[in-house]
Design an enzyme around this catalytic site. Structure first.
Site, PDB file in Angstrom:
ATOM      1  N   HIS A 126       0.814  -1.216   0.000  1.00  0.00           N
ATOM      2  CA  HIS A 126       0.000   0.000   0.000  1.00  0.00           C
ATOM      3  C   HIS A 126       0.847   1.265   0.000  1.00  0.00           C
ATOM      4  O   HIS A 126       0.414   2.301  -0.483  1.00  0.00           O
ATOM      5  CB  HIS A 126      -0.990  -0.019   1.159  1.00  0.00           C
ATOM      6  CG  HIS A 126      -2.159  -0.900   0.863  1.00  0.00           C
ATOM      7  ND1 HIS A 126      -2.188  -2.215   1.234  1.00  0.00           N
ATOM      8  CD2 HIS A 126      -3.287  -0.664   0.154  1.00  0.00           C
ATOM      9  CE1 HIS A 126      -3.311  -2.748   0.784  1.00  0.00           C
ATOM     10  NE2 HIS A 126      -3.996  -1.837   0.134  1.00  0.00           N
ATOM     11  N   GLU A 134     -12.011  -9.936  -5.150  1.00  0.00           N
ATOM     12  CA  GLU A 134     -10.550  -9.952  -4.990  1.00  0.00           C
ATOM     13  C   GLU A 134     -10.063 -11.261  -4.395  1.00  0.00           C
ATOM     14  O   GLU A 134      -8.906 -11.376  -3.994  1.00  0.00           O
ATOM     15  CB  GLU A 134     -10.064  -8.746  -4.188  1.00  0.00           C
ATOM     16  CG  GLU A 134     -10.762  -8.525  -2.868  1.00  0.00           C
ATOM     17  CD  GLU A 134     -10.306  -7.252  -2.157  1.00  0.00           C
ATOM     18  OE1 GLU A 134      -9.249  -6.702  -2.480  1.00  0.00           O
ATOM     19  OE2 GLU A 134     -11.038  -6.821  -1.249  1.00  0.00           O
ATOM     20  N   ASP A 173      -5.160  -7.949  -4.730  1.00  0.00           N
ATOM     21  CA  ASP A 173      -5.354  -9.119  -3.883  1.00  0.00           C
ATOM     22  C   ASP A 173      -5.714 -10.352  -4.712  1.00  0.00           C
ATOM     23  O   ASP A 173      -5.308 -11.462  -4.387  1.00  0.00           O
ATOM     24  CB  ASP A 173      -6.439  -8.850  -2.829  1.00  0.00           C
ATOM     25  CG  ASP A 173      -5.856  -8.092  -1.645  1.00  0.00           C
ATOM     26  OD1 ASP A 173      -4.747  -8.451  -1.214  1.00  0.00           O
ATOM     27  OD2 ASP A 173      -6.482  -7.135  -1.169  1.00  0.00           O
ATOM     28  N   CYS A 182     -10.555  -1.939  -9.936  1.00  0.00           N
ATOM     29  CA  CYS A 182      -9.957  -0.862  -9.131  1.00  0.00           C
ATOM     30  C   CYS A 182      -8.557  -1.225  -8.634  1.00  0.00           C
ATOM     31  O   CYS A 182      -7.923  -0.430  -7.952  1.00  0.00           O
ATOM     32  CB  CYS A 182     -10.851  -0.461  -7.974  1.00  0.00           C
ATOM     33  SG  CYS A 182     -11.088  -1.786  -6.783  1.00  0.00           S
TER      34      CYS A 182
END
Ligand code: PEP
Ligand code: MG
Length: 538
Positions: free
Chosen positions: A188, A429, A453, A500
């Site tokens: 992240h 995901e 993911d 996304c």
């Protein structure tokens, strides 16, 4: 001059002074004080300096995050001004003739323990505040704070590693680039660097002790290279490239206001991913057609207590109002794995990526979930808000979510608080969600595919593990086939589907996604116009 290589997460170029971030390492020792009055004077001076610093932080937070986000620093100031707290420390200095650092450390730990043992959740949460205040005081006493980065001018950050929490707290205006010794390109922190539009290199084998703050550095994201103390010639080349990039950006900006449509007339929505209210500016600047993923968990990071319903409501409302009628998809809390906050008191797990995270926490601790849902339903009145749930693997989870949402709706109705039922979707995901996407489609309004993911779980590769970056094939055939399957199942049920995850921004895949019929791509704000250009050239 010295060159080192690393893994690039954003292909820009930066030139500027280095700022070295070192982790808090200040061993607190018990030292016999020669004179108690001198120690008490040191304590008072440190408290004054800390108060000034807290006031500065309050002002900064007020500007960037509003009153709700800044409130914490006011609480800190109050604790610091509390007579009892300082009296206990002074008494200890006199009684035991110890140094101020040690007295602060022991007193802070005692207060923290006392709060942690209290019944009420609010009081419990003050435990972390006490620890933080003591740490700040000790840093001030030891002079450690003088080593803290002072961002007087835009700089290049060098660090051992950066957590998402540390990254979100940084003043984005003052960061030209990142260089870290560790870190995976799928983490992240890397995603945040991309969102902030700054060149970042991870896994650079640099000895931070050999770098001094202010040293000139070039970060070349295209070559994946960092150059320390570059020659004048290299600086000139870097400046030229920075200028060229600015020109290219201007050219891209001419696509603002244009449609994302292929020459054959196929349209695709290009949205932006954000992590804070501040990011909305980048989304608007780049003419994003909406927000496809607001990672709400970033609101929970870098703080010592849960954000309240009112704080969250203020943030969500601000985002939808700023987007003025454009769709804003807010993902509910996806904490866990690399996104950690101490006050959740999560137990250490051997496999955090496969552990207690995201929707699992929300379903097991519905109080936290309901607070967020209340804020979301209330904010939906003020704009075009959609809610999306992360990490879904089973039909029962979606059914249970729907029940909880209904409970929240009823509560708001009974309390006569204005609310609106938002469009609700789920993230796809996990491979499990892909395989049952036909059944899930019937229970939800839309799908958003989280390829980060999905790739991690499909390929059995920890996205955080930097040693596996070469194996993390984002275009793996298995993942592409899964995306295709999800799109078909969504459309069969008459639902829309977006991507996304970071793969959505891979311009080499845009044509494939458009041809598959993907309805929306949600990407870092800096990628929106590049994608529009790619679509229009198809
Ligand atoms: C994803 O997994 O692709 C995603 C968009 O969510 P995050 O990166 O926040 O886990
Ligand atoms: Mg995810």
């Amino acid at each position: 001059m010295r060159r080192l290589s690393g893994k690039s997460v954003y292909k820009g170029i930066a030139l500027g002074p280095a700022v070295v971030l070192k982790k808090n390492e200040y061993p607190v020792q018990r030292i016999k004080a020669a004179d108690a009055d001198t120690e008490i004077l040191r304590l008072k001076k440190a408290a004054e300096r800390t108060a000034v610093k807290l006031q500065q932080l309050y002002k900064k937070a007020l500007k960037e995050a509003g009153e709700a986000g800044a409130a914490l620093f006011k609480v800190y100031q109050m604790i610091l001004e509390d007579k009892d707290y300082l009296d206990v420390i002074q008494n200890m200095i006199r009684r035991e003739m110890v140094n101020a650092e040690y007295a602060v450390f022991v007193t802070g730990a005692q207060y923290s323990e006392m709060f942690a043992g209290m019944e009420e959740e609010y009081m419990k949460a003050r435990a972390a505040d006490m620890k933080d205040i003591s740490d700040r005081l000790i840093r001030s006493l030891t002079g450690y704070e003088e080593n803290e980065p002072v961002f007087t001018e835009p700089s290049i950050i060098l660090a051992e590693d950066l957590s998402p929490g540390e990254t979100v707290q940084m003043d984005k205006e003052k960061i030209l680039g990142f260089v870290t010794v560790h870190g995976s390109v799928n983490s992240h922190t890397a995603i945040l660097a991309r969102m902030m539009n700054i060149p970042a290199l991870l896994g650079v084998p640099v000895d931070l002790d050999a770098i001094h703050t202010g040293m000139k550095v070039v970060v070349d994201g295209l070559k994946g290279e960092v150059i320390f103390e570059p020659t004048e010639e290299i600086c000139i080349q870097a400046r030229e490239r920075i200028h060229e990039e600015k020109e290219k950006l201007l050219l891209l900006k001419s696509l603002r206001g244009k449609e994302s449509i292929t020459s054959g007339g196929r349209k695709i929505r290009i949205y932006a991913n954000i992590g804070s209210v501040g990011d909305v500016e980048y989304a608007l600047e780049n003419d994003a057609e909406g927000i496809g993923l607001f990672r709400s968990e970033f609101l929970y990071l870098g703080r010592t207590d849960f954000p309240t319903e009112e704080e969250q409501f203020a943030v969500y409302r601000q985002v939808v109002q700023r987007m003025a009628g454009k769709k804003v998809v807010i993902r509910t809390l996806d904490i866990g794995a690399d996104k950690m906050a101490d006050y959740f008191n999560l137990e250490r797990e051997d496999n955090p990526a496969m552990g207690f995270r995201g929707i699992r926490i929300c379903l097991k601790q519905p109080k936290i979930f309901k607070t967020q849902l209340r804020a979301l339903l209330r904010a939906a009145v003020f704009g075009n808000l959609s809610v999306m749930y992360p990490m879904i693997t089973s039909v029962w989870e979606v059914k249970r979510i729907n029940e909880i949402v209904e409970e929240v709706r009823k509560e708001l109705e009974e309390e006569q608080i204005p609310y609106k039922m938002p469009e609700q979707g789920i993230m796809i995901e996990t491979p499990a969600a892909v395989m049952i996407s036909d059944e899930l489609a019937a229970l939800t309004d839309f799908f958003s595919i989280g390829t980060n993911d999905l790739t991690q779980y499909t390929l059995a590769i920890d996205r955080q593990n930097e040693r596996l970056d070469d194996f993390f094939d984002t275009r793996h055939k298995a993942v592409i086939r899964m995306i295709h399957m999800v799109v078909e199942n969504a459309h069969r049920a008459g639902k829309w589907v977006g991507i996304c995850g970071e793969l959505g921004a891979d311009t080499g895949m845009t044509e494939t996604f458009v041809n598959m019929g993907v309805d929306e791509l949600s990407v870092a704000p800096s990628m929106v116009l590049k994608l529009r250009k790619t679509v229009r050239e198809m």
